[in-house]
Structures are given as C-alpha cells and as structure tokens.
Design a protein around this motif. Structure first.
Motif, short mmCIF file in Angstrom:
data_model
loop_
_atom_site.label_atom_id
_atom_site.label_comp_id
_atom_site.label_asym_id
_atom_site.label_seq_id
_atom_site.Cartn_x
_atom_site.Cartn_y
_atom_site.Cartn_z
N SER A 1 -84.14 55.56 54.83
CA SER A 1 -84.70 55.50 56.19
C SER A 1 -84.09 54.37 57.00
CB SER A 1 -86.23 55.31 56.13
OG SER A 1 -86.56 54.10 55.47
N ALA A 2 -83.05 53.74 56.46
CA ALA A 2 -82.43 52.59 57.13
C ALA A 2 -80.98 52.85 57.48
CB ALA A 2 -82.54 51.35 56.24
N SER A 3 -80.62 54.11 57.65
CA SER A 3 -79.24 54.46 57.98
C SER A 3 -79.02 54.41 59.49
CB SER A 3 -78.93 55.87 57.47
OG SER A 3 -79.55 56.85 58.30
N THR A 4 -77.79 54.69 59.91
CA THR A 4 -77.49 54.84 61.33
C THR A 4 -77.90 56.21 61.83
OG1 THR A 4 -75.60 53.35 60.98
CG2 THR A 4 -75.69 54.47 63.08
N LYS A 5 -78.40 57.05 60.93
CA LYS A 5 -79.03 58.34 61.24
C LYS A 5 -78.00 59.34 61.77
CE LYS A 5 -83.20 55.68 62.03
NZ LYS A 5 -83.44 55.55 60.59
N LEU A 6 -76.87 59.36 61.07
CA LEU A 6 -75.80 60.28 61.44
C LEU A 6 -75.45 61.20 60.28
CD1 LEU A 6 -73.34 57.85 63.28
CD2 LEU A 6 -75.11 59.31 64.29
N VAL A 7 -75.23 62.46 60.60
CA VAL A 7 -74.55 63.38 59.69
C VAL A 7 -73.13 63.47 60.22
CG1 VAL A 7 -74.35 65.80 59.02
CG2 VAL A 7 -76.57 64.68 58.94
N SER B 1 -67.11 65.00 68.36
CA SER B 1 -68.43 65.48 67.94
C SER B 1 -68.83 64.92 66.59
CB SER B 1 -68.45 67.01 67.84
OG SER B 1 -68.27 67.62 69.09
N ASP B 2 -70.11 64.63 66.45
CA ASP B 2 -70.77 64.40 65.17
C ASP B 2 -72.23 64.80 65.35
OD1 ASP B 2 -69.37 63.71 62.82
OD2 ASP B 2 -68.81 61.77 63.65
N CYS B 3 -73.06 64.52 64.38
CA CYS B 3 -74.46 64.95 64.45
C CYS B 3 -75.42 63.82 64.15
CB CYS B 3 -74.72 66.10 63.47
SG CYS B 3 -73.91 67.64 63.89
N TRP B 4 -76.58 63.94 64.77
CA TRP B 4 -77.72 63.05 64.56
C TRP B 4 -78.63 63.65 63.51
CZ3 TRP B 4 -79.27 58.32 65.87
CH2 TRP B 4 -80.62 58.00 65.72
N HIS C 1 -83.83 71.59 63.49
CA HIS C 1 -84.91 70.85 64.15
C HIS C 1 -84.74 69.35 64.01
CE1 HIS C 1 -85.80 71.66 60.03
NE2 HIS C 1 -87.05 71.30 60.03
N ILE C 2 -84.15 68.90 62.90
CA ILE C 2 -84.02 67.45 62.69
C ILE C 2 -82.56 66.99 62.72
CG2 ILE C 2 -86.17 67.27 61.40
CD1 ILE C 2 -84.34 67.09 58.83
N ILE C 3 -81.62 67.92 62.90
CA ILE C 3 -80.20 67.59 63.01
C ILE C 3 -79.66 68.29 64.25
CG2 ILE C 3 -77.92 67.80 61.93
CD1 ILE C 3 -79.35 67.91 59.22
N TRP C 4 -78.95 67.55 65.09
CA TRP C 4 -78.40 68.17 66.28
C TRP C 4 -77.10 67.49 66.69
CZ3 TRP C 4 -83.26 65.82 66.23
CH2 TRP C 4 -83.37 64.58 66.88
N PRO C 5 -76.23 68.21 67.42
CA PRO C 5 -74.92 67.66 67.80
C PRO C 5 -75.04 66.53 68.81
CG PRO C 5 -74.95 70.06 67.96
CD PRO C 5 -76.37 69.61 67.81
N MET C 6 -74.09 65.60 68.72
CA MET C 6 -73.97 64.55 69.71
C MET C 6 -72.49 64.33 69.99
SD MET C 6 -76.84 61.78 68.41
CE MET C 6 -77.38 61.18 70.00
N ARG C 7 -72.19 63.86 71.19
CA ARG C 7 -70.82 63.54 71.57
C ARG C 7 -70.65 62.03 71.58
NH1 ARG C 7 -66.80 66.99 71.13
NH2 ARG C 7 -65.78 66.52 73.12
N PHE C 8 -69.61 61.57 70.89
CA PHE C 8 -69.32 60.15 70.75
C PHE C 8 -68.08 59.80 71.54
CE2 PHE C 8 -72.11 61.06 67.33
CZ PHE C 8 -72.74 59.88 67.00
N VAL C 9 -68.16 58.73 72.31
CA VAL C 9 -67.03 58.26 73.10
C VAL C 9 -66.45 57.02 72.43
CG1 VAL C 9 -66.30 57.33 75.33
CG2 VAL C 9 -67.97 59.20 75.23
N LEU C 10 -65.17 57.10 72.12
CA LEU C 10 -64.44 56.01 71.46
C LEU C 10 -63.47 55.41 72.47
CD1 LEU C 10 -63.38 54.35 69.05
CD2 LEU C 10 -62.02 56.36 68.39
#
Length: 491
Positions: free
Chosen positions: A44-50, A146-149, A81-90
């Motif tokens: 429960s202490a991760s950065t919460k990323l898949v 792309s990665d996931c939350w 429901h608990i995992i969804w896509p996110m866009r990351f800007v580098l």
C-alpha cells in the motif's frame, strides 16, 4: 488437528494474495495468513502504477520491462474499476539525458510489450498550454507516453477476496510464530491475538515481504544467507498543483526520476525516494531529508514551488528487493527471484523482490516452481467487480448505469463506488427497484451499509483499514469523520 492444507501462504501483500488466488483457482486447499491487515505494508506504499518501468531499460532489464508491459494490458482488462490509463509527460532537460536517448527508450517502451490498448508516445511542445503555465520556461520539448494507475491496496484485497470465493481461507491479524518441517508436511503455529492454534500444510509459500529472510530462518532452523536488500521509498501528498489528468515524470541529476501525479481529485502525489533501510519495517516514516529531496526534484521543473510543509500527508514503505550487489539502491533489480527448499521433505518457496505490475506472472511462476498442477487461468479472469460490459472501459463510465441511486446516495458517492467496487457496488446499494437501506451516515458520504460490506466481505477490521487502504477517505474527511469511522469499528 484438521486435514492438512495443500498450500500455506504467509504474507498478505500483493504477491501472497496473488499466489493464494491462483492456487485456489486450481483447486488447491489454501490458507493465507497475514500478521496485520492485507496490504498493510509495502503493497500500500507504492507509487500506485501498473507500468513497465521506463528507467529499468537503462539497466538492461529487458525481460522485466517486457513482462511488465504485457501484464499492464492484462491487468487493465481484468480490473478496469481500480486500474485505468494515464498519460505521462517526460520533459527533456538539456543538462541530463539527450532527447534522442529518451525517444529511443520510449520507442522500445511502446513496442517490446506488444501494446494494444493504450495510445503510443508522441512529442509535446511544453511552451504551449497546459504545460506552459505549469512548468518552468526553460523546458521547451517533451514526450508523452502511456502507463496505468492502480489502487494498490484494493488490488491486494480483491485478489484475496477472489481467493476466498474460490475456497481459500484468508486470516488477517494472524501471525505465523512457528514453522517446522515434519516429513512431508509443514506444521505452523498461528497466533491471532486470542491464542495459538496449529495447522499443517503440504507446501509453504513464504511471501512475507521485508520479513521473508527472517521467516525462512525460522522455518529451516539455521542461518541462511541474506537475500534481501531493504530499500525505503517515500511519497508526499500536496494540494492539487494543476488542473487536468496528465502526469509528469521528471529526471533528476542523480540519475533517478520523480513522479508528479494527480491524486484523489484534490491532490498531487510526489515521489519516490530510494534509500537503504536497516530499521524495523513495522516502523517506517518519511525523513526530513527525503521530503526535501522530493521537493527539490520537482521544483527543478515546476513553476509553482513545493515545500515539505505544504504536504497534507505522506507515506513510506520498505521494498524487499533481491540482493544483487548493485552499487546503489536505485540500481537494485525490481525483478523477482524464488528460492525453493525441499531438502528433507515438504517444500517451502520464498519470494524475493518483485513489483506490483508483475504479481500475476509471479504467482504463476511460483506455482510452477512448486510443481502445482492445473493450467494457468488468471490472464482472462476479471477480479471481483471487474466484469464490465463490453461498451464500458472504466468506473466513471460505469457510474451512470446506477443513476437511479444518485438521489439516495449522492452522485459523488456512486462515482466513488464505481471506481472502488465496480459491478460489486450492487452488494452495497442494491439494485434498481430493490435499493438497499443506507443505514445511518457515519461520516460525510460514508454510510453504515458500506462499512458493513467492508467488514463482512473485504476483511476490514479497523477504521485505518478503511480510511487508508480500502479507500483514501482519510484524505477527504476531517478528524471528526475519521474518528467516527474508527469508533464504528470499535463498537
């Protein structure tokens, strides 16, 4: 003594829960014991990323990145429901990695995992909105990928719940205080706070996380080589720094990276750190130096400066990584390694390392190492609540299907439920024409019916289990609301 279990799993983090679920689905009798709550520590202490782990490419961890990217798509399908896509800007920082190297890394990231569900990388102009008002002016060019939350603690709980529904015995607040091999069986002494009991099992999966070495020594009654390298990672939660759903990944001068991620609608999550840890994993908190490091990392990029005192909350965890003699904590492999000891009879498998994204494959490989029969089955099996209709991709799209309950529960609560429980929310709110009684409101937006569900179905035993693991309501409620939920469990 009762009939032996086929498999005793020790540790209720993501690896233990994943192994228990897979084994139960293959027809084994499974007992999982966890000394605290599910996901109470590392998980429960991760950065919460898949995610694949973009920076692991620099360490030539191609197998790990490939497997992680493949799993990213499997998990997204099975737990929308608990995992969804996110866009990351580098952003490209001219004093750090060259742009061509970033683009090459992202090209590999897009292609080695067989990406199908997520959009590819593209270049972005950081001098244009929305980035121009968020980032410092010297940043001109970047890349978006792309990665996931993932709701990490809920991922653990849902694996344990699915294991239970497939026949597993899940016991939280139950510590394995003794473990001894007796021929073809293991005899375990368990303490649930009310007293000791003994159980036997044909096999043991040691998924005790930071305590895996300690448990292995207890089981084998001899000193064993230290396989773990404990690395602390900490995060800060600050008030929302920008509008919009995009995230940032920033390069640091020390070669590490730092994330800035929209969090729980009203906040931004910042982190993480990597530092050696030698204390008690039960007692881990962010240090002043870590908080200052995180702020300095993001302040190199953000137009609005962040300070440690801005944080509304923080969390820290200890990563039980496999000791590979890497020079720094950042370079230690995030891959998983097994050790199987079957000398003299019943086998014990110990899990070292691993990351949330690869837990499902880790479970498959663990059962293969234990020579468990049955075919792998979890790749196409939705987690509880994840059986969405084909035309719905995430919890926000699911919520309007329950608009008939908005008046009773409030629209915001139904949207929260659809993100947390998916299709299982009907077990809390009932169905159209047969709506459940909310019970009294315990705290703003939190009704007794939900707390009963979390207690009776999802293994919650305290207010903290609900406020910080089954949900993040602890961030949104004031002290009075948090205390009211704690009192409900104490009553």
């Amino acid at each position: 003594m009762s009939e032996p279990f086929d498999l005793l799993v020790i540790g209720g983090g993501i690896n233990g829960a994943g192994i228990a679920r897979d084994a139960a689905g293959r027809g084994l009798s499974v007992l999982l014991v966890e000394k605290d709550d599910l996901a109470a520590h590392t998980s429960s202490a991760s950065t919460k990323l898949v995610h694949g782990g973009l920076r692991y490419l620099e360490y030539y961890e191609f197998r790990l990145v490939r497997e992680s990217l493949q799993e990213r798509e499997v998990l997204l399908r099975n737990a929308p429901h608990i995992i969804w896509p996110m866009r990351f800007v580098l952003p490209h920082h001219s004093g750090l990695r060259p742009a061509w190297l970033l683009r090459l890394g992202l090209f590999l990231y897009d292609h080695i995992g067989g990406r199908k569900l997520l959009p590819p990388t593209k270049s972005v102009n950081l001098r244009e909105p929305p980035h121009a008002s968020i980032l410092k002016p010297f940043l001109q060019r970047g890349f978006e990928y792309s990665d996931c939350w993932v709701e990490d603690a809920r991922l653990v709980v849902l694996n344990a719940l699915d294991a239970k529904e497939r026949g597993a015995d899940i016991r939280t607040r139950t510590e394995c205080t003794g473990l001894a091999r007796e021929g073809d069986l293991w005899r375990a002494t368990l303490n649930d706070g009310a007293g000791e009991t003994q159980v036997s099992a044909r096999m043991v999966a040691n998924a005790a996380g930071p305590w895996v070495d300690q448990l292995l020594q207890r089981a084998l009654h001899r000193n064993t080589p230290a396989h773990l390298r404990l690395v602390k990672g900490s995060h800060l939660i600050v008030p929302k720094l920008w509008d919009g759903a995009h995230c940032y990944i920033f390069q640091n001068g020390d070669g590490r990276i730092c994330f800035a991620i929209p969090y729980e609608r009203d906040f931004t999550l910042l982190g993480t750190t990597d530092e050696a840890f030698q204390g008690d994993p039960n007692e881990v908190t962010i240090s002043e130096d870590e908080a200052a490091y995180i702020c300095a990392s993001v302040n190199e990029y953000l137009a609005t400066q962040v300070h440690p005192e801005d944080a509304v909350s923080s969390y820290s965890g200890v990563r039980p990584l496999y000791e590979d003699a890497a020079a720094s904590a950042s370079e230690v492999t995030r891959d998983y390694v097994f050790e199987v000891d079957d000398e003299g009879g019943a086998p014990i498998l110990s899990v070292f390392g691993g990351k949330i994204t690869t837990f499902r494959k880790l479970a498959e490989h663990a059962l293969e190492k234990l020579a468990v029969g049955g075919k792998p089955w979890t790749s196409n099996a939705p987690l509880p609540g994840g059986d969405f209709p084909d035309d719905i991709d995430d919890g926000d799209e699911l919520a309007p299907d329950y608009a008939w309950a908005y008046e009773t529960w409030g629209m915001a609560t139904i949207y929260r439920f659809s993100r947390a429980y998916g299709t299982r929310l009907t077990q809390i709110i009932g169905t159209f024409g047969n709506e459940a009684d909310t019970g009294p409101q315990i705290a703003p937006g939190v009704f007794e019916t939900e707390l009963r569900y979390l207690r009776d179905v999802e293994f919650a035993r305290t207010g903290e289990d609900v406020l910080w693991r089954r949900s993040k309501l602890g961030l949104h409620l004031d002290e009075a609301g948090r205390d009211a939920i704690a009192r409900w469990f104490d009553a």
